[in-house]
Design an enzyme around this catalytic site. Structure first.
Site, PDB file in Angstrom:
ATOM      1  N   ARG A  88       0.842  -1.204   0.000  1.00  0.00           N
ATOM      2  CA  ARG A  88       0.000   0.000   0.000  1.00  0.00           C
ATOM      3  C   ARG A  88       0.872   1.247   0.000  1.00  0.00           C
ATOM      4  O   ARG A  88       1.837   1.350   0.737  1.00  0.00           O
ATOM      5  CB  ARG A  88      -0.918   0.019   1.211  1.00  0.00           C
ATOM      6  CG  ARG A  88      -1.792   1.266   1.201  1.00  0.00           C
ATOM      7  CD  ARG A  88      -2.925   1.208   2.133  1.00  0.00           C
ATOM      8  NE  ARG A  88      -3.701   2.441   2.042  1.00  0.00           N
ATOM      9  CZ  ARG A  88      -4.701   2.717   2.810  1.00  0.00           C
ATOM     10  NH1 ARG A  88      -5.087   1.853   3.723  1.00  0.00           N
ATOM     11  NH2 ARG A  88      -5.355   3.850   2.676  1.00  0.00           N
ATOM     12  N   ARG A  98      -6.520   1.131  -3.386  1.00  0.00           N
ATOM     13  CA  ARG A  98      -5.453   0.567  -2.554  1.00  0.00           C
ATOM     14  C   ARG A  98      -5.341  -0.933  -2.761  1.00  0.00           C
ATOM     15  O   ARG A  98      -6.324  -1.592  -3.067  1.00  0.00           O
ATOM     16  CB  ARG A  98      -5.686   0.863  -1.090  1.00  0.00           C
ATOM     17  CG  ARG A  98      -7.003   0.305  -0.608  1.00  0.00           C
ATOM     18  CD  ARG A  98      -7.541   0.987   0.582  1.00  0.00           C
ATOM     19  NE  ARG A  98      -8.052   2.276   0.205  1.00  0.00           N
ATOM     20  CZ  ARG A  98      -8.747   3.051   0.995  1.00  0.00           C
ATOM     21  NH1 ARG A  98      -9.008   2.678   2.212  1.00  0.00           N
ATOM     22  NH2 ARG A  98      -9.189   4.210   0.599  1.00  0.00           N
ATOM     23  N   ASP A 101      -6.274  -2.538   2.720  1.00  0.00           N
ATOM     24  CA  ASP A 101      -6.642  -1.598   3.775  1.00  0.00           C
ATOM     25  C   ASP A 101      -7.032  -2.434   4.981  1.00  0.00           C
ATOM     26  O   ASP A 101      -7.810  -3.387   4.852  1.00  0.00           O
ATOM     27  CB  ASP A 101      -7.823  -0.736   3.312  1.00  0.00           C
ATOM     28  CG  ASP A 101      -8.212   0.332   4.308  1.00  0.00           C
ATOM     29  OD1 ASP A 101      -7.312   0.908   4.953  1.00  0.00           O
ATOM     30  OD2 ASP A 101      -9.420   0.604   4.448  1.00  0.00           O
ATOM     31  N   ASP A 103      -8.502  -1.964   8.864  1.00  0.00           N
ATOM     32  CA  ASP A 103      -9.085  -1.023   9.823  1.00  0.00           C
ATOM     33  C   ASP A 103      -9.540  -1.735  11.082  1.00  0.00           C
ATOM     34  O   ASP A 103     -10.257  -2.746  11.014  1.00  0.00           O
ATOM     35  CB  ASP A 103     -10.304  -0.313   9.215  1.00  0.00           C
ATOM     36  CG  ASP A 103      -9.935   0.695   8.155  1.00  0.00           C
ATOM     37  OD1 ASP A 103      -8.896   1.374   8.301  1.00  0.00           O
ATOM     38  OD2 ASP A 103     -10.694   0.815   7.174  1.00  0.00           O
TER      39      ASP A 103
END
Length: 177
Positions: A88, A98, A101, A103
């Site tokens: 990334r 991307r 990711d 989170d």
């Protein structure tokens, strides 16, 4: 910093560049290999339309439940390291394309509000691409701020975001390139 007592965390993973499922898997593998984190459960993968920056390929998203001794800020640092190791790049486009990711959605039932970290994730209740896979593995999980089950948050989600499970043999993946 680590804690001797394990914590239960839920982490969302997504990608919309290259082989999206492989990108998601690679992010999870890198995180598991480099940290004190053990994946316990993993949702199905979902195709979802982009949110915030629409002119980009559709995403593949999933959520996984893990056990970790890492404290929240250390875990956040490790998430960013795994993203970078998976390729990334920070290009300055908020919600942009991307290769992966990661989170942090929930950390036990803790509520954290600082300039560097907000848990539960501040927009997760508005995002079908988080709620749908999260319901695969924890529909009865209660959001510690809203006091509502994840399944109820999904039922009330009015974002209109398209999000549906990946069925390798049934979906023409080129339609979402």
């Amino acid at each position: 910093m680590t804690d001797k007592n394990p914590h239960t965390v839920y982490i969302a993973v997504g990608a919309n560049l290259g082989d999206r499922i492989a990108g998601c898997r690679r992010g999870v593998e890198l995180l598991s290999e480099s940290t004190d984190l053990k994946v316990i459960q993993h949702s199905a993968y979902y195709y979802s339309e982009p949110v915030g920056f629409a002119d980009q390929p559709w995403f593949v998203n999933a959520v996984f439940k893990a056990s970790t001794a890492l404290e929240p800020y250390t875990l956040l640092t490790e998430l960013k390291k795994a993203e970078k190791a998976a390729g990334r790049q920070q290009d300055g486009i908020r919600f942009g394309p991307r290769v992966v990711d990661l989170d942090l959605i929930f950390y036990d039932d803790r509520v954290i509000r600082t300039s560097g970290l907000i848990v539960p994730h501040p927009r997760m209740h508005e995002r079908a691409f988080v709620l749908r896979p999260l319901c695969d593995i924890a529909p009865d999980l209660v959001h510690p701020v809203f006091g509502r089950r994840v399944a109820d948050l999904l039922a009330d989600n009015a974002s209109g975001q398209q999000c549906f499970e990946v069925y390798d043999k049934l979906i023409d993946k080129t339609a979402f390139a």
